[in-house]
Enzyme design. Structure first.
Site, PDB file in Angstrom:
ATOM      1  N   LYS B  99       0.875  -1.167   0.000  1.00  0.00           N
ATOM      2  CA  LYS B  99       0.000   0.000   0.000  1.00  0.00           C
ATOM      3  C   LYS B  99       0.916   1.221   0.000  1.00  0.00           C
ATOM      4  O   LYS B  99       1.665   1.453   0.960  1.00  0.00           O
ATOM      5  CB  LYS B  99      -0.908   0.021   1.228  1.00  0.00           C
ATOM      6  CG  LYS B  99      -1.839   1.222   1.200  1.00  0.00           C
ATOM      7  CD  LYS B  99      -2.718   1.328   2.429  1.00  0.00           C
ATOM      8  CE  LYS B  99      -3.351   2.718   2.440  1.00  0.00           C
ATOM      9  NZ  LYS B  99      -3.720   3.161   3.774  1.00  0.00           N
ATOM     10  N   ALA B 186     -10.002   6.145   3.449  1.00  0.00           N
ATOM     11  CA  ALA B 186      -9.822   6.925   4.679  1.00  0.00           C
ATOM     12  C   ALA B 186     -11.101   7.660   5.006  1.00  0.00           C
ATOM     13  O   ALA B 186     -11.895   7.982   4.128  1.00  0.00           O
ATOM     14  CB  ALA B 186      -8.683   7.929   4.515  1.00  0.00           C
ATOM     15  N   GLY B 187     -11.301   7.885   6.288  1.00  0.00           N
ATOM     16  CA  GLY B 187     -12.415   8.708   6.723  1.00  0.00           C
ATOM     17  C   GLY B 187     -13.708   7.958   6.985  1.00  0.00           C
ATOM     18  O   GLY B 187     -14.684   8.571   7.418  1.00  0.00           O
TER      19      GLY B 187
END
Lengths: 261, 261, 261, 261
Positions: B99, B186-187
């Site tokens: 990643k 993300a988030g």
């Protein structure tokens, strides 16, 4: 991973997903969708119940030994009609549970606060277990609770809109102050909407259009089953806080680490 | 109810939920949370891998026979550092999956488009299976695909914010035009956020803070598992359309029916 | 009620509303809309400028003594084309100001981060005042600032979508860390969107479709003028905090007061 | 650029911005803020009016020759108290205009649908011009109109929350079907919120906290003035449609143009 059960009027329900029976293409599809959804409580309009004791094609597919029936008064326009419909439903279906829906306006199907409160008071006196469908109006929900409603069913968005939790700011207040279960009842269009409702502390959700009008209603019933379980489990697990500050937690750069290798 | 499997770089993954390993209170909690989540692909920062072959407490709890490792380059600030970190990770962990995260700014941890594309090109040449973490930038995602990225990982909201799918309008474009899997990264703060990502056609989601920082991370891991399955199943079942017109489907009033009884 | 002026590259602008010139039904309508909007800075595509020194019908209506021209490179697909277009624009229009737009994809017109940064570096060297149109990517905006951009123009939503500030979470970061003016550039569909952009601290907005495609473009130009002034004034006046707790400030009941009358 | 005037109960109002008088730091600040806002209709709580004919410090600053007073019944808990308060206000302030607010719950200050409808019916009989503050409940708003309300004042968000148009989906229905003016009354926290309310067709807005609690209330009053004008003008100018498809209008690449130069 078990979640706490839902209790309404003394009855324990394993599933927090309630289903409607409208808009299915056939009784067989409805029946399979209900099974896939894991729902125990199923609502149907009185007008679908034939007073000669028979039912229409779709309702005849509903195995009433498997589901707890929640007849609704969809189509009535005031408290008087609602009470008449409720009595007919109790007689025809053998249950005193009732989803009370009063909408004088056939265009938007928005509920009538005043008539709903009046009807709830009378129906509670007559021995019904009343679950009124209403606006996400915190004062009204409290008044319905005081009138003896077994649960309150505030709407999430206009019925059939599939818009989700448009009334979130008000649902939060209703959930915070209610002593009876809160069931979000209209406008939930996706599994994630249902999950979000449970995450914010709603006790259950009622879904119809989003499943019945899906390309594959049976699979969608299964999807909502999982979503409701996910949302409830998430609620009980304690959601992490949101941050609107935009700052991430700083991490130390790898630079020195890489330099030292 | 089966959903289609996810394939990345020829590897079939049963779970569409990827997990991070940061912020857990202990290795035991992390280990249980991973198990409850059903995740198969697990990411960890290179700085947590000791170059003497050992690991920190938390990483030593990770049963590498059960999970496919996805080392990440969190903490690097440019392509050069990323490539060095990638090589170290490959050597230490025995996997060429990576990643790729490059964020020059330690405050917001926002990804660097330019360095990420440069590093992807080089790492693909060196035989890595690269999953770059980037802005929800449709042009960049297409360039990464052309550079040989095995998947793209656009962000949903600022990392750690738990705000959900703030980038929805752009994710829709990315999903519509991508030929490699799209993993929202993300988030995502709640199970319903994860469900919504899958519903809109994302191939998978990566979650860390929302689970690790929950009051009960193990239960939250299980909640996300269900939510991801719900979202994917909902996507495959074909969501019903939203309506913003506000008009419900008219129903005939019960009045005449009630009058005729 | 005066607000502080905007300064870009040493030039003071009274209006924080920049306008595009595309999609107008006629040059006369455009000309009136510009006047009603109070805009001083006006952008136009190079392809509308005839290299023989003439212009198309619409551009010939533009009184270049009243407006500061901001030629844009709409239609170019990479840095090389952008630089060529910039030089042609400078020669034809007699200004070194440039709105840099590079979108390789004709379908969504999304900007290309890599080529935009490359072109900015080169154009700054060549003496241009560069205002690059980009994703709401905080790292890229910082890099453009470091490359010498006179302002950054992150998008609010996909161009032409009229969806508003979809990228709010990222714009907040960009505004917080930028040392050059931040101009929100695409997707603003209503006066309230423009006001909201200014309220959050953006230095200016660029609007085109929302005005040109309105039923009455001249009135809409005037509406945006007021909205931009409202938003800037609101920003400078210091917005009151939002509350998500749902609790109002308690007031004492009038009961005792009424009883005492 | 003129917009159409607002008429309530036969009275023409030039400003579509109504202001509250609570929470100001001093009477002088309130007075200046009102002037800056351009408001003509100003609401104040009965409890601030001294029954001996005097007023508190703040109210004594209100030049009643400049503003039309709209006394409100804030603090009453039911229809009976509201009617008593209304009569006192009419006597003390010499106006039969009344903003009817009934909120039994001191914590969230949410309006009571049932008592509000009852009080409206009685107050209309008694010759009051009644503007009831209610939930964004389309059925209730229609009933209030039928009961003779001069306008309806549905809330946008919980009072004092500054969250904006949380009830948008319901306000759209109310606006579509109302034959009396619709004034959005609570929760508007920024000039852009006010502009958005007008853009969607609301006839006016009432603002208090957002101005009184701003760092500079006078400037914020001026900002709201501009925003309300912008929103109304935008509504009358005909907003361009939103697009959620994400596709921009394709433009022809400049490539061939550049090649031909």
């Amino acid at each position: 991973m078990k979640t706490s059960p839902l209790v309404i009027a003394g009855v324990t329900l394993r599933s927090r997903l309630f289903l409607g029976t409208g808009k299915y293409s056939s009784g067989a599809v409805m029946s399979e969708s209900l099974a896939a959804s894991g729902a125990e409580l199923v609502t149907m309009a009185l007008r679908r119940v034939r007073t000669d004791g028979g039912h229409d094609d779709i309702m005849s597919q509903l195995d009433t030994t498997k589901y707890r029936l929640l007849p609704n008064t969809s189509g009535v326009r005031d408290a008087k009609e609602a009470i008449l419909a409720a009595e007919l439903a109790r007689e025809a279906l053998g249950t005193n549970w009732l989803k009370l829906e009063i909408h004088p306006d056939p265009k938007y199907l928005m509920p009538d606060a005043i008539e709903t409160l009046l009807a709830t008071r009378e129906l509670v006196k007559r021995g019904f277990v009343v679950l009124p469908y209403v606006h996400a109006d915190p004062v009204l929900c409290k008044q319905l609770e005081e009138a003896g409603a077994a649960a309150v069913m505030p709407l999430g968005a206009p019925i059939g809109s599939n818009l989700g939790l448009e009334t979130r700011a008000f649902l939060e207040i209703i959930i915070a102050q209610s002593r009876v279960p809160v069931v979000i009842d209209a406008g939930l269009g996706t599994p994630s909407h249902a999950a979000a409702a449970l995450e914010m502390g709603a006790d259950a959700v009622l879904v119809n259009t989003a499943i019945a009008a899906a390309a594959d209603p049976v699979a969608m019933g299964a999807a909502f089953k999982l979503a409701v379980e996910a949302g409830r489990l998430g609620f009980e697990a304690g959601l992490a806080a949101r941050s609107t500050k935009g700052e991430a937690h700083a991490t130390s750069p790898l630079t020195s680490f890489l330099a030292s290798v």
